[in-house]
Design a protein around this motif. Structure first.
Motif, mmCIF file in Angstrom:
data_model
loop_
_atom_site.group_PDB
_atom_site.id
_atom_site.type_symbol
_atom_site.label_atom_id
_atom_site.label_comp_id
_atom_site.label_asym_id
_atom_site.label_seq_id
_atom_site.Cartn_x
_atom_site.Cartn_y
_atom_site.Cartn_z
ATOM 1 N N ARG A 161 0.845 -1.206 0.000
ATOM 2 C CA ARG A 161 0.000 0.000 0.000
ATOM 3 C C ARG A 161 0.879 1.254 0.000
ATOM 4 O O ARG A 161 1.894 1.317 0.699
ATOM 5 C CB ARG A 161 -0.915 0.015 1.233
ATOM 6 C CG ARG A 161 -1.847 -1.162 1.318
ATOM 7 C CD ARG A 161 -2.770 -1.050 2.532
ATOM 8 N NE ARG A 161 -3.516 -2.275 2.728
ATOM 9 C CZ ARG A 161 -4.624 -2.585 2.064
ATOM 10 N NH1 ARG A 161 -5.113 -1.735 1.174
ATOM 11 N NH2 ARG A 161 -5.233 -3.727 2.291
ATOM 12 N N TYR A 189 -4.054 7.356 -3.222
ATOM 13 C CA TYR A 189 -3.681 6.014 -2.769
ATOM 14 C C TYR A 189 -3.222 5.186 -3.958
ATOM 15 O O TYR A 189 -3.792 5.268 -5.058
ATOM 16 C CB TYR A 189 -4.863 5.337 -2.072
ATOM 17 C CG TYR A 189 -5.256 6.019 -0.786
ATOM 18 C CD1 TYR A 189 -4.641 5.686 0.422
ATOM 19 C CD2 TYR A 189 -6.228 7.022 -0.774
ATOM 20 C CE1 TYR A 189 -4.984 6.314 1.602
ATOM 21 C CE2 TYR A 189 -6.579 7.660 0.400
ATOM 22 C CZ TYR A 189 -5.952 7.305 1.583
ATOM 23 O OH TYR A 189 -6.289 7.940 2.751
ATOM 24 N N GLY A 190 -2.188 4.383 -3.737
ATOM 25 C CA GLY A 190 -1.639 3.562 -4.801
ATOM 26 C C GLY A 190 -2.510 2.370 -5.150
ATOM 27 O O GLY A 190 -2.488 1.887 -6.284
ATOM 28 N N LYS A 191 -3.287 1.869 -4.170
ATOM 29 C CA LYS A 191 -4.190 0.746 -4.421
ATOM 30 C C LYS A 191 -5.435 0.920 -3.571
ATOM 31 O O LYS A 191 -5.425 1.628 -2.560
ATOM 32 C CB LYS A 191 -3.502 -0.592 -4.120
ATOM 33 C CG LYS A 191 -3.056 -0.758 -2.698
ATOM 34 C CD LYS A 191 -2.236 -2.034 -2.495
ATOM 35 C CE LYS A 191 -2.979 -3.283 -2.856
ATOM 36 N NZ LYS A 191 -2.213 -4.513 -2.538
ATOM 37 N N GLY A 192 -6.512 0.280 -4.004
ATOM 38 C CA GLY A 192 -7.771 0.441 -3.299
ATOM 39 C C GLY A 192 -7.775 -0.227 -1.937
ATOM 40 O O GLY A 192 -7.032 -1.172 -1.668
ATOM 41 N N SER A 200 -8.257 3.635 -5.365
ATOM 42 C CA SER A 200 -6.919 4.008 -5.815
ATOM 43 C C SER A 200 -6.968 5.322 -6.594
ATOM 44 O O SER A 200 -8.024 5.757 -7.056
ATOM 45 C CB SER A 200 -6.348 2.901 -6.709
ATOM 46 O OG SER A 200 -7.178 2.700 -7.839
ATOM 47 N N SER A 203 -8.299 10.202 -4.227
ATOM 48 C CA SER A 203 -9.400 9.741 -3.401
ATOM 49 C C SER A 203 -10.335 10.884 -3.008
ATOM 50 O O SER A 203 -11.552 10.784 -3.162
ATOM 51 C CB SER A 203 -8.868 9.053 -2.142
ATOM 52 O OG SER A 203 -9.917 8.717 -1.260
#
Length: 258
Positions: A161, A189-192, A200, A203
């Motif tokens: 993350r 954010y790099g991933k959900g 992601s 946000s």
């Protein structure tokens, strides 16, 4: 003297050079008629440790559509010297007497130059409904050209993350006591993170303006308005929960420091 005959300065001083201490009459920091025995010797300000607590936002928010009420806090404290200090940042939302979510950063700050500090440490996120997260934090905080206050931090968490949080503020002095403060904040954010309703990419984004009156530099009530919007999967999670993807809040609060 011909320019080609000149030599660069350096090496030992000549025998007839002036003594740099010739006019001190033997006085020094530790030896003079004015030094008090047993007392700590004089130190420059950057050799001392200081502390401060700043409440940048401690406010009541009311949603202009639903009328829901929230208490928001955004505090920062530090202890240390001019060059190195321990920094604590804490912010969160309280609704109906319950802490809905909070974020706490424990950082070590080091002066990069006269205007910016680098910060390294840990961040702890807590959610009333969701899963708590921990992050490694690396950030930059200070005063940018044209007097913009910036706070940008990158985060790395478990399972790959990543996140980026950025804040910018500007103070426009209408008078010596009446100050208008525009403010912007965004999170990426790099991933959900479906467990916490976060998607992601970009946000959320918050844009606000607050007008405060400084009865003193340490005590200043304010009023303002703030618009927030969510994007991508974060907006979809909000819709699924029955919430709007964007809100407008009327705010009233207190800014303080000591």
């Amino acid at each position: 003297m011909d320019q080609g005959e000149k030599k660069a300065q350096g090496g030992s001083a000549p025998a007839d050079a002036r003594d740099p201490h010739a006019y001190s009459d033997g006085f020094s920091l530790t030896a003079s008629p004015y030094v008090q025995s047993g007392s700590p010797q004089l130190k420059l300000a950057d050799e001392h440790s200081f502390w401060a607590v700043l409440g940048d936002r401690f406010e009541y928010q009311e949603d202009s559509k639903t009328g829901s009420e929230t208490i928001v806090y955004d505090l920062q404290a530090w202890y240390g010297t001019t060059f190195d200090r321990l920094v604590i940042k804490a912010e969160g939302d309280i609704a109906s007497g319950t802490l809905e979510e909070s974020s706490t950063d424990l950082l070590w700050g080091h002066a990069l130059n006269a205007y910016f500090d680098t910060q390294l440490g840990l961040r702890f996120d807590q959610y009333n409904e969701g899963k708590d997260r921990q992050w490694l934090a690396l950030g930059l905080q200070g005063l940018a050209p044209y007097w913009f206050e910036l706070d940008v931090t990158a985060y790395v968490g478990d399972n790959g993350r990543t996140a980026l949080a950025a804040q910018a503020e500007y103070e426009l002095l209408l008078t010596q006591r009446l100050i208008l403060q525009p403010r912007a904040e965004l999170n990426l954010y790099g991933k959900g993170d479906p467990e916490n309703g976060l998607g992601s990419g970009l946000s959320d984004l918050a844009l606000g303006v607050r007008l405060r009156y400084e009865f003193s530099r340490q005590f200043a009530p304010y009023i303002g308005v703030e618009w927030t919007s969510t994007y991508g999967d974060t907006a979809d999670y909000r819709r699924a929960a029955g919430d709007d993807r964007s809100d407008t809040q009327i705010v009233a609060g207190l800014r303080f420091w000591f």
